[in-house]
Motif scaffolding. Structure first.
Motif, mmCIF file in Angstrom:
data_model
loop_
_atom_site.group_PDB
_atom_site.id
_atom_site.type_symbol
_atom_site.label_atom_id
_atom_site.label_comp_id
_atom_site.label_asym_id
_atom_site.label_seq_id
_atom_site.Cartn_x
_atom_site.Cartn_y
_atom_site.Cartn_z
ATOM 1 N N CYS A 225 16.559 19.988 -23.996
ATOM 2 C CA CYS A 225 16.046 18.466 -23.781
ATOM 3 C C CYS A 225 17.496 17.645 -23.388
ATOM 4 N N VAL A 226 17.333 16.985 -22.249
ATOM 5 C CA VAL A 226 18.398 15.786 -21.934
ATOM 6 C C VAL A 226 17.494 14.576 -22.121
ATOM 7 N N GLY A 227 18.149 13.672 -22.698
ATOM 8 C CA GLY A 227 17.696 12.157 -22.715
ATOM 9 C C GLY A 227 18.704 11.300 -22.154
ATOM 10 N N THR A 228 18.102 10.042 -21.404
ATOM 11 C CA THR A 228 19.075 9.045 -21.168
ATOM 12 C C THR A 228 18.136 7.866 -21.622
ATOM 13 N N ALA A 229 18.947 6.789 -21.377
ATOM 14 C CA ALA A 229 18.236 5.556 -21.558
ATOM 15 C C ALA A 229 17.981 4.753 -20.437
ATOM 16 N N THR A 230 18.155 5.528 -19.100
ATOM 17 C CA THR A 230 17.709 4.854 -17.842
ATOM 18 C C THR A 230 16.800 5.547 -17.252
ATOM 19 N N GLY A 231 16.282 6.580 -17.856
ATOM 20 C CA GLY A 231 15.281 7.389 -17.257
ATOM 21 C C GLY A 231 15.781 8.807 -16.774
ATOM 22 N N VAL A 232 14.797 9.906 -16.315
ATOM 23 C CA VAL A 232 15.277 10.958 -16.072
ATOM 24 C C VAL A 232 14.445 11.723 -14.738
ATOM 25 N N TRP A 233 15.335 12.293 -14.113
ATOM 26 C CA TRP A 233 14.672 12.972 -12.860
ATOM 27 C C TRP A 233 15.253 14.559 -13.071
ATOM 28 N N VAL A 234 14.598 15.490 -12.211
ATOM 29 C CA VAL A 234 15.017 16.914 -12.285
ATOM 30 C C VAL A 234 15.250 17.219 -10.834
ATOM 31 N N ALA A 235 16.136 18.102 -10.590
ATOM 32 C CA ALA A 235 16.489 18.524 -9.289
ATOM 33 C C ALA A 235 17.044 19.995 -9.205
ATOM 34 N N ASN A 236 16.482 20.804 -8.262
ATOM 35 C CA ASN A 236 16.627 22.164 -7.980
ATOM 36 C C ASN A 236 17.838 22.280 -7.243
ATOM 37 N N ARG A 237 18.887 22.137 -8.173
ATOM 38 C CA ARG A 237 20.327 22.380 -7.616
ATOM 39 C C ARG A 237 20.977 23.439 -8.316
ATOM 40 N N CYS A 238 20.424 24.069 -9.143
ATOM 41 C CA CYS A 238 20.815 25.031 -10.145
ATOM 42 C C CYS A 238 22.126 24.987 -10.544
ATOM 43 N N GLY A 239 22.810 23.820 -10.714
ATOM 44 C CA GLY A 239 24.162 23.563 -11.230
ATOM 45 C C GLY A 239 25.196 23.725 -10.040
ATOM 46 N N CYS A 240 24.786 23.767 -8.970
ATOM 47 C CA CYS A 240 25.582 23.940 -7.523
ATOM 48 C C CYS A 240 26.036 22.304 -7.214
ATOM 49 N N TRP A 241 27.295 22.073 -7.198
ATOM 50 C CA TRP A 241 27.445 20.773 -6.741
ATOM 51 C C TRP A 241 28.649 20.800 -5.922
ATOM 52 N N ASP B 77 19.505 9.264 -12.783
ATOM 53 C CA ASP B 77 19.227 8.286 -11.864
ATOM 54 C C ASP B 77 18.593 9.002 -10.845
ATOM 55 N N PRO B 78 17.842 8.115 -9.782
ATOM 56 C CA PRO B 78 17.047 8.955 -8.725
ATOM 57 C C PRO B 78 17.979 9.746 -7.840
ATOM 58 N N ASN B 79 19.079 9.460 -7.686
ATOM 59 C CA ASN B 79 19.984 10.056 -6.800
ATOM 60 C C ASN B 79 21.010 11.103 -7.290
ATOM 61 N N CYS B 80 20.913 11.252 -8.624
ATOM 62 C CA CYS B 80 21.660 12.407 -9.189
ATOM 63 C C CYS B 80 22.991 11.964 -9.362
ATOM 64 N N ALA B 81 23.393 10.899 -9.160
ATOM 65 C CA ALA B 81 24.936 10.310 -9.361
ATOM 66 C C ALA B 81 25.216 10.941 -10.752
ATOM 67 N N ALA B 82 24.543 10.505 -11.793
ATOM 68 C CA ALA B 82 24.683 11.186 -13.111
ATOM 69 C C ALA B 82 23.813 12.207 -13.433
ATOM 70 N N HIS B 83 24.244 13.491 -13.554
ATOM 71 C CA HIS B 83 23.807 14.536 -13.500
ATOM 72 C C HIS B 83 24.188 15.603 -14.920
ATOM 73 N N TYR B 84 23.518 16.193 -15.494
ATOM 74 C CA TYR B 84 23.599 16.942 -16.664
ATOM 75 C C TYR B 84 23.202 18.457 -16.332
ATOM 76 N N LEU B 85 24.050 19.409 -16.698
ATOM 77 C CA LEU B 85 23.771 20.824 -16.183
ATOM 78 C C LEU B 85 23.001 21.382 -17.849
ATOM 79 N N THR B 86 21.924 22.090 -17.656
ATOM 80 C CA THR B 86 21.225 22.524 -18.773
ATOM 81 C C THR B 86 20.470 23.654 -18.569
ATOM 82 N N ALA B 87 19.923 24.125 -19.655
ATOM 83 C CA ALA B 87 19.361 25.715 -19.672
ATOM 84 C C ALA B 87 17.923 25.467 -19.799
ATOM 85 N N LEU B 88 17.152 26.389 -19.500
ATOM 86 C CA LEU B 88 15.649 26.390 -19.743
ATOM 87 C C LEU B 88 15.486 26.022 -21.320
#
Length: 108
Positions: A92-108, A78-89
């Motif tokens: 692939c991550v897919g969702t039924a609602t769309g995808v956004w990327v964020a430079n948070r490097c897995g830090c929450w 989601d555009p607010n990153c409430a639902a987020h997935y940590l991944t590596a280079l």
């Protein structure tokens, strides 16, 4: 020195919005049908891909642009990153609602 101040301010501004890497977006949830590329900023803000993007993959990343280098890359459902997935280079991550990327490097 005073005449250099505007140039230094502009250079610092450009550095603060430098790209954190490259992410590709796809129209399916399995990263097969390429739609486009984005170069997210290092400002911790989610970046969306082209309309109709349902999967994404980080292609390049510059961990030195991150405030913390504590882990994988982030893809959001989601555009607010409430639902987020940590991944590596290259993962692939897919969702039924769309995808956004964020430079948070897995830090929450």
């Amino acid at each position: 020195m005073h005449f250099l101040t505007p140039f230094l301010a502009a250079a610092v501004s450009l550095l603060s919005t430098a790209s954190a890497g490259q992410a590709n977006f796809f129209s399916d949830t399995n990263c097969r049908h390429y739609l486009g590329t984005t170069y997210p900023s290092s400002l911790d803000l989610p970046s969306g891909g082209p309309a109709g993007s349902f999967s994404a993959m980080w292609i390049e990343g510059d961990q030195t642009e991150c405030r913390d280098t504590c882990g994988p890359y982030v893809i959001c459902g989601d555009p607010n990153c409430a639902a987020h997935y940590l991944t590596a280079l290259g993962s692939c991550v897919g969702t039924a609602t769309g995808v956004w990327v964020a430079n948070r490097c897995g830090c929450w």
